[in-house]
Design a protein around this motif. Structure first.
Motif, PDB file in Angstrom:
ATOM      1  N   ALA A  46      -8.902   8.418  -9.825  1.00 55.46           N
ATOM      2  CA  ALA A  46      -8.671   9.497  -8.857  1.00 55.46           C
ATOM      3  C   ALA A  46      -9.966  10.241  -8.532  1.00 55.46           C
ATOM      4  O   ALA A  46      -9.923  11.373  -8.062  1.00 55.46           O
ATOM      5  CB  ALA A  46      -7.571  10.460  -9.282  1.00 55.46           C
ATOM      6  N   ILE A  91      -2.873  15.699  -5.546  1.00 61.18           N
ATOM      7  CA  ILE A  91      -3.359  15.456  -4.191  1.00 61.18           C
ATOM      8  C   ILE A  91      -2.150  15.450  -3.271  1.00 61.18           C
ATOM      9  O   ILE A  91      -1.247  14.644  -3.442  1.00 61.18           O
ATOM     10  CB  ILE A  91      -4.135  14.126  -4.110  1.00 61.18           C
ATOM     11  N   GLN A 108      -9.602   4.151  -9.283  1.00 59.62           N
ATOM     12  CA  GLN A 108      -8.450   4.209 -10.193  1.00 59.62           C
ATOM     13  C   GLN A 108      -8.420   5.467 -11.050  1.00 59.62           C
ATOM     14  O   GLN A 108      -7.411   5.778 -11.648  1.00 59.62           O
ATOM     15  CB  GLN A 108      -8.390   2.946 -11.074  1.00 59.62           C
ATOM     16  N   SER A 123       2.914   1.559  -3.421  1.00 59.82           N
ATOM     17  CA  SER A 123       2.197   1.697  -4.684  1.00 59.82           C
ATOM     18  C   SER A 123       1.825   3.157  -4.935  1.00 59.82           C
ATOM     19  O   SER A 123       1.924   3.995  -4.057  1.00 59.82           O
ATOM     20  CB  SER A 123       0.939   0.858  -4.681  1.00 59.82           C
ATOM     21  N   THR A 124       1.394   3.398  -6.182  1.00 59.59           N
ATOM     22  CA  THR A 124       1.017   4.755  -6.556  1.00 59.59           C
ATOM     23  C   THR A 124      -0.431   5.045  -6.175  1.00 59.59           C
ATOM     24  O   THR A 124      -0.905   6.142  -6.365  1.00 59.59           O
ATOM     25  CB  THR A 124       1.223   4.932  -8.072  1.00 59.59           C
ATOM     26  N   SER A 125      -1.147   4.069  -5.628  1.00 59.80           N
ATOM     27  CA  SER A 125      -2.551   4.307  -5.310  1.00 59.80           C
ATOM     28  C   SER A 125      -2.667   5.300  -4.157  1.00 59.80           C
ATOM     29  O   SER A 125      -1.703   5.589  -3.455  1.00 59.80           O
ATOM     30  CB  SER A 125      -3.245   3.006  -4.944  1.00 59.80           C
ATOM     31  N   LEU A 126      -3.884   5.787  -3.996  1.00 59.08           N
ATOM     32  CA  LEU A 126      -4.119   6.794  -2.952  1.00 59.08           C
ATOM     33  C   LEU A 126      -4.378   6.146  -1.593  1.00 59.08           C
ATOM     34  O   LEU A 126      -4.677   6.840  -0.620  1.00 59.08           O
ATOM     35  CB  LEU A 126      -5.312   7.670  -3.359  1.00 59.08           C
ATOM     36  N   VAL A 180       0.839  -1.195   0.000  1.00 55.46           N
ATOM     37  CA  VAL A 180       0.000   0.000   0.000  1.00 55.46           C
ATOM     38  C   VAL A 180       0.873   1.243   0.000  1.00 55.46           C
ATOM     39  O   VAL A 180       0.621   2.209  -0.715  1.00 55.46           O
ATOM     40  CB  VAL A 180      -0.936   0.007   1.226  1.00 55.46           C
ATOM     41  N   PHE A 181       1.940   1.212   0.781  1.00 57.06           N
ATOM     42  CA  PHE A 181       2.770   2.409   0.892  1.00 57.06           C
ATOM     43  C   PHE A 181       3.766   2.540  -0.258  1.00 57.06           C
ATOM     44  O   PHE A 181       4.242   3.625  -0.540  1.00 57.06           O
ATOM     45  CB  PHE A 181       3.461   2.439   2.257  1.00 57.06           C
ATOM     46  N   SER A 214      -2.547   5.015   0.700  1.00 51.49           N
ATOM     47  CA  SER A 214      -1.755   5.474   1.833  1.00 51.49           C
ATOM     48  C   SER A 214      -2.204   6.852   2.324  1.00 51.49           C
ATOM     49  O   SER A 214      -1.780   7.294   3.377  1.00 51.49           O
ATOM     50  CB  SER A 214      -0.273   5.500   1.463  1.00 51.49           C
ATOM     51  N   TYR A 215      -3.072   7.527   1.543  1.00 55.76           N
ATOM     52  CA  TYR A 215      -3.572   8.840   1.946  1.00 55.76           C
ATOM     53  C   TYR A 215      -4.939   8.763   2.621  1.00 55.76           C
ATOM     54  O   TYR A 215      -5.478   9.791   3.034  1.00 55.76           O
ATOM     55  CB  TYR A 215      -3.687   9.775   0.738  1.00 55.76           C
TER      56      TYR A 215
END
Lengths: 128, 93
Positions: free
Chosen positions: A44, A79, A42, A12-15, A9-10, A17-18
């Motif tokens: 955003a 973001i 995906q 990857s480029t996905s959000l 999770v941390f 972790s936010y």
């Protein structure tokens, strides 16, 4: 979730972790939204809880509360995760009321409009 | 997928991402995905005075569709390898 799953999770480029963090979302029209990220996909597309718009005019700023916002992904530019240790804005900036920021915004818009119309009238001078 | 693979090689290097709205952000490339969305760490905006709202942003996600340029470190590109990869990609893998 396994330990490596959490790492993914941390990394990857996905959000992901936010999630549940306070974020600044920059939109394509230049608006700045602040809020807590509750969901995303995906594209955003994003759901912000407790969203507010931060309007900045010169050294004045104002956070206008908006509530729960769903943002369509195509409008997202950036973001950003806010560093809670740091000041959100430079110290010289002044917080003002909604009415005052709207007034300042209108004054700024009128000034740019005037500049635009003056430039148009001077176009025959061909100064490019 | 060539540029996706290429950007993956650059993870950990310092890059400057210039967006279509002229905002330029410098930071360590954290990750990239198939849309060329980019995550940066330790970011700072090149023209900080013009963008005061970015002051406290340290990590950010940039949507691939709004990127204009990515400026790379001078040693970030090995022309020969890229050249070969391009030919391989053009032949269909």
């Amino acid at each position: 979730m396994s330990c490596s799953g959490l790492d993914d999770v941390f990394l990857s480029t996905s959000l992901a972790s936010y999630l549940d963090k306070k974020l600044l979302v920059l939109l394509r029209d230049g608006r700045k939204l602040l809020g807590i990220l509750r969901s995303f996909d995906q594209f955003a597309n994003a759901v912000l809880e407790g969203a507010c718009e931060r309007v900045i005019v010169g050294d004045l700023y104002c956070d206008i509360p908006l509530g729960l916002y769903v943002i369509r992904g195509e409008n997202v530019v950036l973001i950003g995760e806010l560093d809670l240790e740091k000041e959100e804005l430079p110290a010289h900036m002044i917080s003002v009321s909604v009415a005052e920021i709207k007034k300042a915004q209108k004054a700024e818009r009128d000034a740019t409009d005037l500049k635009g119309s003056m430039r148009k009238r001077m176009e025959f001078l061909d100064f490019d | 997928m060539l540029f996706f693979s290429y950007f993956k090689e650059l993870v950990g290097k310092e890059v400057t991402v210039e967006l279509k709205n002229d905002l330029a952000i410098r930071g360590i490339l954290h990750s990239v995905d198939q849309y060329l969305n980019i995550k940066l760490e330790n970011t700072r905006v090149v023209d900080q005075d013009k963008y005061p709202h970015m002051l406290s942003v340290r990590n950010c996600f940039i949507r691939g569709s709004v990127v204009r340029y990515v400026q790379l470190p001078p040693d970030g590109v090995d022309i020969d390898i890229l050249h070969d990869a391009t030919r391989r990609e053009a032949r269909g893998g």
